[in-house]
Design an enzyme around this catalytic site. Structure first.
Site, PDB file in Angstrom:
ATOM      1  N   HIS A   1     -69.319  14.410   0.621  1.00  0.00           N
ATOM      2  CA  HIS A   1     -67.863  14.231   0.593  1.00  0.00           C
ATOM      3  C   HIS A   1     -67.261  14.426  -0.796  1.00  0.00           C
ATOM      4  CE1 HIS A   1     -67.489  12.993   4.793  1.00  0.00           C
ATOM      5  NE2 HIS A   1     -68.713  12.529   4.620  1.00  0.00           N
TER       6      HIS A   1
ATOM      7  N   ASP B   1     -61.618  16.491  -6.558  1.00  0.00           N
ATOM      8  CA  ASP B   1     -61.778  15.641  -5.377  1.00  0.00           C
ATOM      9  C   ASP B   1     -62.456  16.458  -4.280  1.00  0.00           C
ATOM     10  OD1 ASP B   1     -61.493  13.388  -3.803  1.00  0.00           O
ATOM     11  OD2 ASP B   1     -59.358  13.142  -4.220  1.00  0.00           O
TER      12      ASP B   1
HETATM   13  O1  F6P Z   1     -65.293   9.644  -0.691  1.00  0.00           O
HETATM   14  C1  F6P Z   1     -66.299   9.297  -1.543  1.00  0.00           C
HETATM   15  C2  F6P Z   1     -66.660   7.825  -1.436  1.00  0.00           C
HETATM   16  O2  F6P Z   1     -67.688   7.499  -2.291  1.00  0.00           O
HETATM   17  C3  F6P Z   1     -67.097   7.429  -0.067  1.00  0.00           C
HETATM   18  O3  F6P Z   1     -68.451   7.623   0.156  1.00  0.00           O
HETATM   19  C4  F6P Z   1     -66.675   6.005  -0.048  1.00  0.00           C
HETATM   20  O4  F6P Z   1     -66.463   5.525   1.223  1.00  0.00           O
HETATM   21  C5  F6P Z   1     -65.389   6.005  -0.856  1.00  0.00           C
HETATM   22  O5  F6P Z   1     -65.541   7.024  -1.783  1.00  0.00           O
HETATM   23  C6  F6P Z   1     -65.065   4.629  -1.448  1.00  0.00           C
HETATM   24  O6  F6P Z   1     -65.947   4.285  -2.470  1.00  0.00           O
HETATM   25  P1  F6P Z   1     -66.814   2.966  -2.477  1.00  0.00           P
HETATM   26  O7  F6P Z   1     -67.600   2.945  -1.221  1.00  0.00           O
HETATM   27  O8  F6P Z   1     -67.653   3.066  -3.702  1.00  0.00           O
HETATM   28  O9  F6P Z   1     -65.827   1.840  -2.532  1.00  0.00           O
END
Ligand code: F6P
Length: 463
Positions: free
Chosen positions: A157, A365
Site C-alpha cells: 500500500h 503516498d
Molecule cells: O497505508 C499504510 C499504512 O501503514 C497501513 O498499513 C496502515 O493501516 C495505515 O498506514 C495506518 O498506520 P498505522 O497502522 O501505523 O497506524
C-alpha cells in the site's frame, strides 16, 4: 468461491468502524471482507509480557477477526523499528529519515515468524490468502516453510522506491527475494510496479515469461497494478446522513461567509503537512484581499507516537500553525484550525461536504483515500475542488483534480487561489469526471481485480 484469509498488521474492529483513527486501508479492507466474508488476522494492538500465540476471535458484520498480542520488544523492533523507522521512510523516498539497525530486522523476522505460526492452523486447503503491506513482506515465505501451498497474494500500500534508494537497505536482496513466495503481488500505480520490475531485472537478472510474469530462477510471480478504491456508495450515503448534515451546519455556523478548506491526514511527515502550511502562508501573504474570507481546517490525528520523527513533525506543526495564526489572525478570524484528533466517518463526510476546497498534498503516498472520500462527499450541484499532489498514487487516476507539486509553496498558493476562484461550471465538470472514476473503481472493484488474478493462478507455487 474460496474463502478469503486477509492478513495485515492492523485489523479494524468492526464495532469501531466509525472512528476516523482507523487508516483508510483498514476501513477499505473491512468493507471488502464484509461483502465477501472471511477471516482477518493481525496484531490486536495490545502487548503481552510473554508471547503465547493465543488468538482472540471476534465476530461482527459477517467478518471474523483473529488477533494476537505481541511483546513490548516486538513492537519496538518490528512495528516502531523495522516497519516504521526503516521501511516506511525508505519506501517514501526519505532516506534522510531512514534508520538501519540490525535489532529492528531481528524483530521483523521474529514477528513475521510469529504471525506464520499462529495463522497457519487457521488456513484451510482452498483458502485464498491475501497479505497486506510492508510490515509483512516475509510472511509468505514463512508460510511456505510451514507447508502452505495455497494461492498467496501480497499487496503493497506504499510506494515501491527506485532501486537506487532501495539498495541503501543492507538486506534489500533478502527482502525482495521473499516476495517470490507469493503468486500475485499488487501495487497501486504503474510507477511503483515499474520500479519493482526494474529492480528485479537489474539486480536479480529477472526476465518475463509469455504470461507477463516476472521470473527469477525457478520462481515466478505476477505483479499487477490494482488501485484501491473506497466504498463509494457507503460514503456518498454518509455524506447526506443526518449526522453529516448536522456537522455541515455546525461548520457553516462557525464561519459564516468564509470558505472552508480542509486537510485530513494521519500526522505523518509523508503527508506534506509542513509544506501545505507554508503554501497556505504564501497564499495569505500574496492575497491580502482574501484574508478573513477563507480558513483551513487541518485534521491530523497523531500516529506512531513512539517514533522520534513523528514527535518532531508534531512539534514542527505546532510551531508553524502557531506562527501563521500569530502573524495573520484577527480578533474574529483564525486562518488555521489545527486539530489533533480524528472524527467518526459521518462527521468527516459532513466536513468534506462543507469544504469548498480539499488539500491532499502528500510528498509521496502509495494511494491516498482521502482524495476519493472528498469527491464522494460533494454536493453534485455545487461541488468543491480537490487540490491533489502529483506524487500521490491517486493522481494517476484523478487527473481532473488540480494537480500540484507539494514541495512548491508558490504552486500551492496559486492552486488555492485557482480553486477558490473556480467557476461553478468548471467545478462541476471536473467533479463529474472524478466521481465517475471513484464510483467505477471502488473498493469492491479493486478486491475483485486482485482476487480474480489470484484465483486464476493455475499451479500455486510450492516449497
Ligand atoms: O497505508 C499504510 C499504512 O501503514 C497501513 O498499513 C496502515 O493501516 C495505515 O498506514 C495506518 O498506520 P498505522 O497502522 O501505523 O497506524
Amino acid at each position: 468461491m474460496s474463502r478469503l484469509v486477509v492478513i495485515s498488521n492492523r485489523v479494524a474492529v468492526p464495532s469501531k468502524d466509525a472512528s476516523a483513527n482507523q487508516g483508510g486501508l483498514a476501513v477499505a479492507l473491512l468493507s471488502a471482507l464484509r461483502e465477501r466474508g472471511g477471516i482477518w488476522f493481525g496484531w490486536s494492538g495490545e502487548t503481552t509480557e510473554h508471547f503465547t500465540g493465543e488468538i482472540h476471535r471476534a465476530e461482527g458484520d459477517g467478518v471474523t477477526t483473529a488477533t494476537i498480542d505481541l511483546e513490548e520488544q516486538d513492537i519496538d523492533e518490528y512495528y516502531n523499528g523495522f516497519a516504521n523507522r526503516t521501511l516506511w521512510p525508505l519506501f517514501h523516498y526519505r532516506i534522510d529519515l531512514t534508520e538501519f539497525e540490525r535489532d529492528f530486522e531481528g524483530g521483523y523476522k521474529r514477528v513475521n515468524a510469529r504471525f506464520a505460526d499462529t495463522v497457519r492452523p487457521l488456513i484451510g486447503d482452498d483458502d485464498l490468502v491475501w497479505v497486506h503491506d510492508y510490515h509483512l513482506i516475509p510472511l509468505g515465505a514463512r508460510l511456505r516453510e510451514r507447508g502452505v501451498t495455497n494461492r498467496l497474494g501480497f499487496f503493497l500500500h506504499t510506494p515501491w522506491p527506485p532501486s537506487r534508494l532501495l539498495v541503501s537497505l543492507p538486506s534489500h536482496k533478502r527482502l525482495v527475494e521473499a516476495l517470490f513466495a507469493y503468486d500475485v503481488i499488487g501495487f497501486h500505480t504503474e510507477d511503483w510496479l515499474d520500479s519493482f520490475h526494474r529492480y528485479v531485472v537489474d539486480m536479480m537478472g529477472g526476465t518475463f515469461d509469455e504470461d507477463g510474469c516476472v521470473v527469477v530462477g525457478s520462481r515466478r510471480v505476477r505483479a499487477i497494478v490494482a488501485p484501491i478504491g473506497i466504498d463509494t456508495a457507503e460514503f456518498e450515503a454518509a455524506a447526506v446522513s443526518p449526522e453529516a448534515r448536522f456537522t455541515m451546519e455546525r461548520m457553516q455556523m462557525s464561519s459564516t461567509g468564509r470558505s472552508l478548506m480542509v486537510g485530513v491526514d494521519r500526522l505523518d511527515y509523508s503527508k506534506g503537512l509542513r509544506e501545505r502550511f507554508l503554501g497556505y502562508e504564501r497564499f495569505l501573504h500574496n492575497h491580502p484581499d482574501r484574508r478573513g474570507l477563507v480558513y483551513l481546517l487541518q485534521v491530523a490525528p497523531p500516529s506512531r507516537e513512539k517514533v522520534n520523527t513523528y514527535q518532531e513533525i508534531r512539534a514542527d506543526l505546532d510551531a508553524l500553525s502557531g506562527r501563521i495564526n500569530g502573524e495573520y489572525a484577527d480578533m474574529d478570524w483564525v486562518p488555521i484550525r489545527y486539530v489533533n484528533q480524528g472524527y467518526p466517518r459521518p462527521q468527516l463526510a459532513g466536513i468534506y461536504r462543507a469544504a469548498r476546497v480539499a488539500l491532499v498534498t502528500p510528498l509521496r503516498d502509495g494511494m491516498n483515500l482521502v482524495a476519493k472520500e472528498y469527491v464522494a462527499a460533494q454536493d453534485p450541484q455545487d461541488p468543491g475542488v480537490l487540490i491533489l499532489s502529483s506524487f500521490a498514487g491517486a493522481a494517476a487516476q484523478m487527473t481532473d483534480a488540480v494537480l500540484v507539486n507539494p514541495y512548491s509553496a508558490e504552486e500551492l498558493a496559486d492552486a488555492i487561489d485557482q480553486a477558490l476562484s473556480m467557476p461553478r461550471d468548471e467545478r462541476r465538470r471536473r467533479w463529474q469526471a472524478l466521481i465517475a472514476g471513484v464510483r467505477r473503481e471502488d473498493v469492491f472493484w479493486w478486491c475483485d481485480l486482485f482476487l480474480g488474478e489470484l484465483a486464476a493462478v493455475k499451479v500455486p507455487v510450492t516449497g
